[in-house]
Design a protein around this motif. Structure first.
Motif, mmCIF file in Angstrom:
data_model
loop_
_atom_site.group_PDB
_atom_site.id
_atom_site.type_symbol
_atom_site.label_atom_id
_atom_site.label_comp_id
_atom_site.label_asym_id
_atom_site.label_seq_id
_atom_site.Cartn_x
_atom_site.Cartn_y
_atom_site.Cartn_z
ATOM 1 N N THR A 167 114.397 72.076 40.750
ATOM 2 C CA THR A 167 114.897 71.592 41.965
ATOM 3 C C THR A 167 115.597 72.546 42.817
ATOM 4 O O THR A 167 116.038 71.956 43.892
ATOM 5 N N THR A 168 115.425 73.720 42.426
ATOM 6 C CA THR A 168 116.379 74.659 43.437
ATOM 7 C C THR A 168 115.409 75.536 44.494
ATOM 8 O O THR A 168 115.594 76.127 45.364
ATOM 9 N N THR A 169 113.960 75.221 44.378
ATOM 10 C CA THR A 169 112.960 75.957 45.134
ATOM 11 C C THR A 169 112.785 74.941 46.424
ATOM 12 O O THR A 169 113.024 73.704 46.467
ATOM 13 N N PRO A 170 112.670 75.850 47.697
ATOM 14 C CA PRO A 170 112.509 74.954 48.948
ATOM 15 C C PRO A 170 111.140 74.011 48.858
ATOM 16 O O PRO A 170 110.209 74.442 48.360
ATOM 17 N N ALA A 171 111.163 72.959 49.772
ATOM 18 C CA ALA A 171 110.197 71.947 49.887
ATOM 19 C C ALA A 171 109.254 72.501 50.781
ATOM 20 O O ALA A 171 108.221 72.046 50.878
ATOM 21 N N VAL A 172 109.590 73.355 51.646
ATOM 22 C CA VAL A 172 108.967 73.782 52.865
ATOM 23 C C VAL A 172 107.833 74.697 52.097
ATOM 24 O O VAL A 172 108.180 75.596 51.536
ATOM 25 N N PRO A 173 106.372 74.517 52.467
ATOM 26 C CA PRO A 173 105.453 75.409 51.954
ATOM 27 C C PRO A 173 105.725 76.961 52.564
ATOM 28 O O PRO A 173 106.220 77.129 53.721
ATOM 29 N N LEU A 174 105.352 77.927 51.532
ATOM 30 C CA LEU A 174 105.565 79.270 51.827
ATOM 31 C C LEU A 174 104.419 79.787 52.108
ATOM 32 O O LEU A 174 103.603 79.599 51.142
ATOM 33 N N GLN A 175 104.235 80.656 53.121
ATOM 34 C CA GLN A 175 103.094 81.339 53.519
ATOM 35 C C GLN A 175 103.216 82.726 53.493
ATOM 36 O O GLN A 175 104.114 83.566 53.675
ATOM 37 N N LEU A 176 102.233 83.319 52.457
ATOM 38 C CA LEU A 176 102.161 84.804 52.268
ATOM 39 C C LEU A 176 100.764 85.430 52.698
ATOM 40 O O LEU A 176 99.968 85.119 51.413
ATOM 41 N N GLY A 177 100.537 85.895 53.638
ATOM 42 C CA GLY A 177 99.334 86.133 54.121
ATOM 43 C C GLY A 177 98.309 85.050 54.113
ATOM 44 O O GLY A 177 98.923 84.116 54.958
ATOM 45 N N ASP A 178 97.170 85.108 53.407
ATOM 46 C CA ASP A 178 96.514 83.638 53.568
ATOM 47 C C ASP A 178 96.585 82.672 52.530
ATOM 48 O O ASP A 178 95.832 81.738 52.279
ATOM 49 N N LEU A 179 97.688 83.255 51.572
ATOM 50 C CA LEU A 179 98.027 82.280 50.378
ATOM 51 C C LEU A 179 99.417 81.330 50.976
ATOM 52 O O LEU A 179 100.274 81.932 51.689
ATOM 53 N N VAL A 180 99.229 79.913 50.489
ATOM 54 C CA VAL A 180 100.209 79.050 50.772
ATOM 55 C C VAL A 180 100.798 78.412 49.387
ATOM 56 O O VAL A 180 99.817 78.013 48.695
#
Length: 240
Positions: A131-144
């Protein structure tokens, strides 16, 4: 004699595959008394049939049931049920046997003899959602990495990851560009009370890297992926 039906409540369902009568009954009784509807089976063939007709959250799998090789059972069920938590129960302590089980798709292992307290702690840690990770999608390069949907995509196409692979990637993505220690990864992705060998982390990391590489090979166009750097003696860093 068939094991009685599982109690009808909403706790995580656990299937026990163990051909030792004493241990099998002990595990089933202990799990039920701690809120885990459970079912005990002696054979691998029976387990394959049971998981085809009944949904389970976790599998406690003896690596050497009398009728089938436990590694093959783990591999078969991982392919069929990618979200099933698989914990290998083994009397073997050689690294090669443990690594074979993890590489076949198991999430964790326990070496016999083990206490019910340790088993329950491992189950709680694995089944608990982070439950500690953020809900907003994380984008790294072309990886989401979408922690809310528990999805990893490359150019919009799903990258199939097992639960622990996803959680490991999500934690690294949340700390992109930062060094994350082995101890932190084990505590947050597996169990804050973890002790002993961390080869589970190494095998899961190798599998995660392999799946990300395979995703780039099948992508419809060239893809930019973040690199996971090994920090010897410390841990890993996902390059931002």
């Amino acid at each position: 004699m068939r094991t009685p039906a599982m109690p009808d409540h909403d706790g995580p369902r656990v299937l026990v595959v163990e051909d030792d009568d004493t241990l099998g009954r002990h595990l089933e009784t202990g799990l039920r008394s701690n809120g885990y509807p459970s079912h005990w089976m002696r054979s691998g063939e029976g387990a394959l049939a049971e998981t085809a007709r009944t949904p389970y959250d976790a599998l406690l799998l003896d690596v050497g049931p009398s009728d089938m090789d436990g590694i093959n059972i783990a591999r078969t069920l991982r392919a069929r049920l990618p979200d099933l938590l698989i914990i290998i129960l083994t009397a073997r302590t050689d690294d090669i046997d443990v690594i074979a089980g993890l590489d076949a798709g198991a999430d964790d292992y326990l070496v016999k003899p083990f206490s019910l307290t340790v088993l329950l702690a491992r189950l709680r840690a694995h089944l608990r959602r982070n439950t500690t990770t953020p809900a907003v999608p994380l984008q790294l390069g072309d990886l989401v990495v979408d922690t809310a949907a528990r999805r990893c995509t490359l150019h919009g196409t799903d990258v199939p990851l097992r639960p622990k692979e996803f959680e490991l990637l999500a934690l690294l993505a949340h700390h992109a560009g930062q060094a994350v220690s082995r101890e932190t990864l084990m505590a947050d992705v597996w169990d804050e009370n973890w002790f002993g060998s961390t080869k589970t982390l190494d095998v899961t990391m190798a599998s995660l890297r392999r799946r990300l590489t395979e995703a780039t090979h099948t992508a419809s166009r060239p893809a930019l992926l973040p690199r996971i750097t090994t920090l010897r003696g410390h841990g890993y860093r996902l390059e931002s």
